[in-house]
Design a protein around this motif. Structure first.
Motif, PDB file in Angstrom:
ATOM      1  N   ASN A  62     -28.126  -2.575   2.806  1.00  0.00           N
ATOM      2  CA  ASN A  62     -27.731  -2.200   4.170  1.00  0.00           C
ATOM      3  C   ASN A  62     -26.217  -2.141   4.365  1.00  0.00           C
ATOM      4  N   GLY A  63     -25.455  -2.415   3.313  1.00  0.00           N
ATOM      5  CA  GLY A  63     -24.002  -2.324   3.423  1.00  0.00           C
ATOM      6  C   GLY A  63     -23.339  -3.498   4.113  1.00  0.00           C
ATOM      7  N   THR A  64     -24.104  -4.520   4.486  1.00  0.00           N
ATOM      8  CA  THR A  64     -23.496  -5.685   5.127  1.00  0.00           C
ATOM      9  C   THR A  64     -22.592  -6.406   4.141  1.00  0.00           C
ATOM     10  N   TRP A  65     -21.397  -6.763   4.618  1.00  0.00           N
ATOM     11  CA  TRP A  65     -20.484  -7.573   3.802  1.00  0.00           C
ATOM     12  C   TRP A  65     -20.643  -9.037   4.186  1.00  0.00           C
ATOM     13  N   TRP A  66     -20.554  -9.881   3.168  1.00  0.00           N
ATOM     14  CA  TRP A  66     -20.644 -11.324   3.367  1.00  0.00           C
ATOM     15  C   TRP A  66     -19.398 -11.994   2.795  1.00  0.00           C
ATOM     16  N   ALA A  67     -18.930 -13.018   3.488  1.00  0.00           N
ATOM     17  CA  ALA A  67     -17.831 -13.844   2.982  1.00  0.00           C
ATOM     18  C   ALA A  67     -18.276 -15.294   3.042  1.00  0.00           C
ATOM     19  N   CYS A  68     -18.288 -15.936   1.891  1.00  0.00           N
ATOM     20  CA  CYS A  68     -18.603 -17.369   1.829  1.00  0.00           C
ATOM     21  C   CYS A  68     -17.268 -18.110   1.749  1.00  0.00           C
ATOM     22  N   LEU A  69     -16.983 -18.872   2.770  1.00  0.00           N
ATOM     23  CA  LEU A  69     -15.675 -19.528   2.876  1.00  0.00           C
ATOM     24  C   LEU A  69     -15.767 -20.986   2.446  1.00  0.00           C
ATOM     25  N   ASP A  70     -14.667 -21.440   1.891  1.00  0.00           N
ATOM     26  CA  ASP A  70     -14.580 -22.824   1.427  1.00  0.00           C
ATOM     27  C   ASP A  70     -13.355 -23.458   2.087  1.00  0.00           C
ATOM     28  N   HIS A  71     -13.442 -23.636   3.404  1.00  0.00           N
ATOM     29  CA  HIS A  71     -12.344 -24.283   4.119  1.00  0.00           C
ATOM     30  C   HIS A  71     -12.116 -25.661   3.509  1.00  0.00           C
ATOM     31  N   GLY A  72     -10.896 -25.961   3.154  1.00  0.00           N
ATOM     32  CA  GLY A  72     -10.652 -27.271   2.585  1.00  0.00           C
ATOM     33  C   GLY A  72     -11.024 -28.389   3.543  1.00  0.00           C
ATOM     34  N   HIS A  73     -10.713 -28.206   4.815  1.00  0.00           N
ATOM     35  CA  HIS A  73     -10.915 -29.274   5.788  1.00  0.00           C
ATOM     36  C   HIS A  73     -12.223 -29.134   6.545  1.00  0.00           C
ATOM     37  N   TRP A  74     -12.610 -27.924   6.831  1.00  0.00           N
ATOM     38  CA  TRP A  74     -13.653 -27.704   7.845  1.00  0.00           C
ATOM     39  C   TRP A  74     -14.997 -27.341   7.249  1.00  0.00           C
ATOM     40  N   GLY A  75     -15.129 -27.484   5.950  1.00  0.00           N
ATOM     41  CA  GLY A  75     -16.421 -27.256   5.324  1.00  0.00           C
ATOM     42  C   GLY A  75     -16.641 -25.821   4.880  1.00  0.00           C
ATOM     43  N   VAL A  76     -17.830 -25.575   4.333  1.00  0.00           N
ATOM     44  CA  VAL A  76     -18.169 -24.219   3.892  1.00  0.00           C
ATOM     45  C   VAL A  76     -18.764 -23.463   5.067  1.00  0.00           C
ATOM     46  N   LYS A  77     -18.457 -22.188   5.141  1.00  0.00           N
ATOM     47  CA  LYS A  77     -18.929 -21.348   6.241  1.00  0.00           C
ATOM     48  C   LYS A  77     -19.359 -20.005   5.681  1.00  0.00           C
ATOM     49  N   MET A  78     -20.227 -19.328   6.428  1.00  0.00           N
ATOM     50  CA  MET A  78     -20.634 -17.969   6.057  1.00  0.00           C
ATOM     51  C   MET A  78     -20.338 -17.022   7.208  1.00  0.00           C
ATOM     52  N   HIS A  79     -19.771 -15.881   6.840  1.00  0.00           N
ATOM     53  CA  HIS A  79     -19.521 -14.841   7.842  1.00  0.00           C
ATOM     54  C   HIS A  79     -20.086 -13.528   7.307  1.00  0.00           C
ATOM     55  N   ARG A  80     -20.493 -12.653   8.217  1.00  0.00           N
ATOM     56  CA  ARG A  80     -20.974 -11.337   7.787  1.00  0.00           C
ATOM     57  C   ARG A  80     -20.363 -10.264   8.669  1.00  0.00           C
ATOM     58  N   SER A  81     -20.244  -9.087   8.070  1.00  0.00           N
ATOM     59  CA  SER A  81     -19.675  -7.950   8.777  1.00  0.00           C
ATOM     60  C   SER A  81     -20.574  -6.742   8.569  1.00  0.00           C
ATOM     61  N   LYS A  82     -20.900  -6.082   9.661  1.00  0.00           N
ATOM     62  CA  LYS A  82     -21.722  -4.867   9.562  1.00  0.00           C
ATOM     63  C   LYS A  82     -20.881  -3.613   9.751  1.00  0.00           C
ATOM     64  N   ASP A  83     -19.559  -3.788   9.812  1.00  0.00           N
ATOM     65  CA  ASP A  83     -18.681  -2.631   9.970  1.00  0.00           C
ATOM     66  C   ASP A  83     -17.542  -2.674   8.957  1.00  0.00           C
ATOM     67  N   ARG A  84     -17.887  -3.036   7.725  1.00  0.00           N
ATOM     68  CA  ARG A  84     -16.937  -3.033   6.615  1.00  0.00           C
ATOM     69  C   ARG A  84     -15.671  -3.819   6.924  1.00  0.00           C
TER      70      ARG A  84
END
Lengths: 360, 90
Positions: free
Chosen positions: A44-66
């Motif tokens: 579906n073209g969705t982009w995902w970013a798995c973040l590793d904030h040093g202080h604030w923990g791991v987070k997931m973000h997604r984008s449907k518009d590149r």
């Protein structure tokens, strides 16, 4: 050729696009934040970013518009009471892998974490649940352990396109596991591997695959770059054969990529092993086999051959058609349009690169 | 009523962040209040088991809390509760 390239780096998510014969950076998101995986879902073209904030923990973000806008979704989290080992509560430390669930399951997404948890989303990533069957596997608490990281981690999720309930996963340090029922039950698939760092090198679990991949054109052809060599299976991971060079560069490393159009052709990024984890003899080389690992060719044209310390992490070497690309720990990004025969530099000044993926 | 103050580093994720009065009797309930006001914040401060994240600190009236696991440190009705980013990085 796929015209987009996504990078997960130590300092952000970066997207490149191939325009008029050149790769140009078109998006920088989460500047300054470590992105352990940048992932595009090819369905579906969705982009995902798995973040590793040093202080604030791991987070997931997604984008449907590149990458123009991002939304945060709930990152994989361990249920109350889950323990890595007795008395140690399990919390997500790192998201190490993502994979789509296949065309048959359009809402399904898989994610693998340190400390050794496999998670599944059944709702396009709005929420993730721990796959309890694997977490409760009788070998986990005693037989899995940390390697370069403190705890075991699931870095590879290989979904069989012929049957998307059939999945192999790779775990450092435990080995390869297989499910044929969508994750209800798991079999250990480490026969033929060597764990030279253990008292019993032929142990059932405790092996250290650094990455596990399948040939796109032949899903029973599986490859892994292991801590103790390069291994290939032609029978769906039931048996593994060492195809690394005993006295050549193609032996230790983290990354492996298999050609889309040829299950016998693959690339690895050799490194000097345990003592230094640097480029071998200060020179960067990619090795390619065209015969299933019987022989390896050193590809160096266009790559630095002195004063080089780069190594290539497990998700940072990819191929698509004739294109091959890789990113290094010292922020160099290289591209080849001819299966690795000749390399060109895309950028020498990036942050440490964790992942590279070709996308449409 | 206690006042909750935040490190400026959290403003990146919660742009409307400002010092906020709270009513809870425990740190955990105060963080639940903050979650209601700034949705998503709890997961930035605590992990999924409810423990304070390793590189986050909470001060009550200038003193670092002792119980990072169940957040049982006491405070009074006019306490200042300060949530900060432990300094580290590169």
């Amino acid at each position: 050729m796929q015209s987009t390239m996504l990078l997960g780096t130590r300092k952000g998510f970066i997207a490149y696009e191939f325009q008029q014969g050149q790769w140009k950076a078109i998006n920088l998101s989460f500047e300054g934040v470590p992105v352990s995986i940048a992932y595009a879902d090819p369905r579906n073209g969705t982009w995902w970013a798995c973040l590793d904030h040093g202080h604030w923990g791991v987070k997931m973000h997604r984008s449907k518009d590149r990458g123009q806008t991002w939304e945060e979704v709930a990152a994989p989290a361990y249920p109350e009471g889950a323990e890595v080992k007795d008395g140690m509560k399990a919390t997500t430390r790192y998201i190490w892998s993502m994979a789509h669930g296949g065309k048959q399951f359009p809402s399904k997404i898989w994610a693998g974490t340190d400390p050794g948890g496999l998670f599944v989303s059944e709702d396009e990533g709005n929420s993730f649940q721990l796959v309890e069957s694997l977490w409760n596997h009788p070998t986990r608490k005693e037989g899995w352990f940390g390697g370069g990281r403190d705890l075991p981690g699931i870095h590879s999720i290989v979904v069989d396109p012929r049957d998307e309930n059939h999945i192999h996963i790779g775990i450092s340090c435990a080995g390869v596991f297989e499910t044929v029922d969508g994750g209800k039950s798991w079999a250990i698939r480490n026969k033929g591997l060597r764990a030279e760092f253990l008292p019993d090198p032929s142990t059932e679990v405790g092996h250290d695959p650094h990455i596990l991949v399948a040939a796109p054109g032949d899903p029973d052809s599986l490859w892994q770059q292991n801590h103790c060599g390069i291994f290939r299976s032609t029978d769906g991971a039931k048996n593994w054969e060492d195809i690394g060079q005993a006295n050549g560069p193609a032996y230790f490393g983290f990354a492996i990529a298999v050609a889309e159009d040829n299950p016998l052709q693959a690339w690895v990024a050799p490194a000097r092993s345990d003592e230094t984890r640097t480029a071998i003899k200060g020179a960067l080389c990619i090795c390619r086999t065209d015969d299933g690992g019987k022989t390896w060719k050193e590809l160096r044209n266009g790559l630095p051959q002195e004063n080089c310390f780069d190594i290539v992490y497990r998700h940072a070497l990819v191929s698509a058609g004739n294109a091959v690309a890789f990113g290094t720990t010292t922020g160099n990004l290289f591209f080849s349009a001819d299966k690795g025969e000749n390399w060109q530099v895309i950028n020498n000044y990036l942050p440490m690169i964790y992942s590279v993926q070709f996308a449409d | 009523m206690p006042t909750v103050k935040f490190t400026y580093a959290l403003k990146r994720f919660f742009p409307g962040l400002t010092q906020t009065p709270a009513q809870g009797q425990t740190l955990a309930s105060i963080l639940d209040e903050m979650e209601a006001r700034y949705p998503g914040m709890r997961s930035y401060i605590l992990d999924e088991q409810g423990q304070l994240r390793k590189h986050v600190n909470i001060f009550i009236d200038g003193h670092l809390i002792k119980d990072r696991t169940s957040l049982s440190d006491a405070f009074s009705s006019n306490s200042e509760i300060y949530i900060m980013q432990a300094l580290s990085g590169g």
